[in-house]
Enzyme design. Structure first.
Site, PDB file in Angstrom:
ATOM      1  CB  SER A  71      24.285  46.943  14.646  1.00  8.45           C
ATOM      2  OG  SER A  71      24.465  45.538  14.774  1.00  8.45           O
ATOM      3  CD  GLU A  98      22.592  46.670  24.533  1.00 11.70           C
ATOM      4  OE1 GLU A  98      23.492  47.225  23.898  1.00 11.70           O
ATOM      5  OE2 GLU A  98      22.798  45.681  25.257  1.00 11.70           O
ATOM      6  CE  LYS A 131      28.447  43.247  23.425  1.00 15.45           C
ATOM      7  NZ  LYS A 131      27.474  42.766  22.424  1.00 15.45           N
ATOM      8  CG  ASN A 133      29.373  45.647  26.803  1.00 17.13           C
ATOM      9  OD1 ASN A 133      30.354  45.149  27.357  1.00 17.13           O
ATOM     10  ND2 ASN A 133      28.219  44.997  26.663  1.00 17.13           N
ATOM     11  N   GLY A 155      25.258  42.873  17.503  1.00 21.45           N
ATOM     12  CA  GLY A 155      26.338  42.158  16.831  1.00 21.45           C
ATOM     13  C   GLY A 155      25.971  41.604  15.463  1.00 21.45           C
ATOM     14  CG  HIS A 196      24.542  42.705  27.570  1.00 23.21           C
ATOM     15  ND1 HIS A 196      24.493  41.711  26.625  1.00 23.21           N
ATOM     16  CD2 HIS A 196      24.875  43.844  26.918  1.00 23.21           C
ATOM     17  CE1 HIS A 196      24.779  42.235  25.436  1.00 23.21           C
ATOM     18  NE2 HIS A 196      25.020  43.531  25.587  1.00 23.21           N
ATOM     19  CD  GLU A 254      26.398  39.784  24.288  1.00 21.60           C
ATOM     20  OE1 GLU A 254      27.343  40.127  25.016  1.00 21.60           O
ATOM     21  OE2 GLU A 254      26.167  40.318  23.179  1.00 21.60           O
TER      22      GLU A 254
HETATM   23  P1  13P Z   1      27.022  45.715  19.053  1.00 21.29           P
HETATM   24  O1  13P Z   1      27.221  47.213  19.041  1.00 21.29           O
HETATM   25  O2  13P Z   1      28.264  44.949  18.737  1.00 21.29           O
HETATM   26  O3  13P Z   1      25.842  45.311  18.253  1.00 21.29           O
HETATM   27  O4  13P Z   1      26.692  45.323  20.591  1.00 21.29           O
HETATM   28  C1  13P Z   1      25.732  46.041  21.264  1.00 21.29           C
HETATM   29  C2  13P Z   1      25.755  45.626  22.685  1.00 21.29           C
HETATM   30  O5  13P Z   1      25.402  44.504  23.015  1.00 21.29           O
HETATM   31  C3  13P Z   1      26.245  46.579  23.673  1.00 21.29           C
HETATM   32  O6  13P Z   1      25.996  46.138  24.963  1.00 21.29           O
END
Ligand code: 13P
Length: 255
Positions: free
Chosen positions: A213, A167, A11, A9, A173, A95, A97
């Site tokens: 992560s 997640e 982003k 992803n 992140g 997601h 976010e």
């Molecule tokens: P990270 O791998 O940067 O923690 O992000 C995970 C994520 O949100 C994938 O959708």
């Protein structure tokens, strides 16, 4: 029995030119990958160009979101038809976010899942608890609410055409990963929810990714867990070598 699905992803990272380059690097690095389903999710803007780059390869195309309506006055939104036309296979839905910054709810997740499925694309349904929810003992109630909401009105056959990404929000992140045990426990709980709703055989066939992560250093341990069937990767997917460092341990696993 279950496919291992590992998706990057990206982003809100990479210009179109940078996306084309990264996609080409992933295609080259993944050319011998046979058992893992590998997908990349660039921004909407880069999807069409990336589709050309990965055409004919074993890398699948994913989108980061979709709107549930067919068309019309929805400024800033992209329809499922538009994604389908350029060859999108997977659509990330719900997601954290999107949920925390842009008002995504279990109800809108459900509408998007149905729309994406109606066009033959596969939703990657994201679920996961915040740190406060986990510490407040609400892990199971949050996952139950999110799974129940996302699958509202779906049949067992529909459910077979979904992927879940667990997640934990506190791991996204942050560099903090759920331990193998913490992740496995949450995945087993989610699979159990699916079994209660759709029966064990359907539940055993749905791939449940871990996200938060995930990186080459912890991928093998997480992927070896009984109910972890892949990953949804953020930061580590922004370079082909670290992304493939997560994909490669999946090649030899049997779920
Ligand atoms: P990270 O791998 O940067 O923690 O992000 C995970 C994520 O949100 C994938 O959708």
């Amino acid at each position: 029995m279950r496919k291992i699905v590992i998706a990057g992803n990206w982003k809100m990272n990479k210009t179109v030119a940078e996306s084309v380059k990264l996609a080409a690097d992933v295609v080259a690095a993944a050319k011998n990958i046979k058992n893992v389903v590998v997908a990349i999710a660039p921004t909407y803007l880069a999807l069409a160009k990336v589709a050309e780059v990965i055409n004919g390869s074993n890398v699948k195309l994913a989108a980061q979101d979709v709107h549930w309506e067919n068309q019309g006055a929805f400024t800033g939104k992209i329809s499922a038809d538009m994604l389908k036309e350029i060859g999108v296979d997977f659509v990330i839905i719900g997601h954290s976010e999107q949920r925390s910054y842009f008002g995504e709810t279990d109800e809108t997740v459900n509408k998007k899942v149905k729309k994406v499925q109606s066009l033959g694309m596969t939703p990657i349904i994201c679920i996961g608890e915040t740190l406060a929810e986990r510490q407040g003992g609400q892990l199971e109630s949050v996952l139950t609410r999110q799974v129940t909401g996302a699958y509202e009105g779906l049949s067992g056959d529909d459910a077979l055409r979904t992927v879940i990404a667990y997640e934990p929000v506190w791991a996204i992140g942050t560099g903090v990963t759920a331990s193998d045990d913490e992740a496995q426990q949450a995945h087993a709980f989610v699979r159990n929810l699916l079994a209660t709703r759709f029966g064990n055989s359907v539940a055993q066939s749905i791939s449940i990714q871990y996200g938060g992560s995930m990186k080459p250093e912890n991928a093998a341990g997480l992927l070896a867990q009984k109910d972890i069937d892949g990953g949804l990767i953020g930061g580590a997917a922004l370079k082909a070598d670290s992304f493939l460092g997560i994909v490669t341990p999946g090649e030899t696993l049997d779920k």
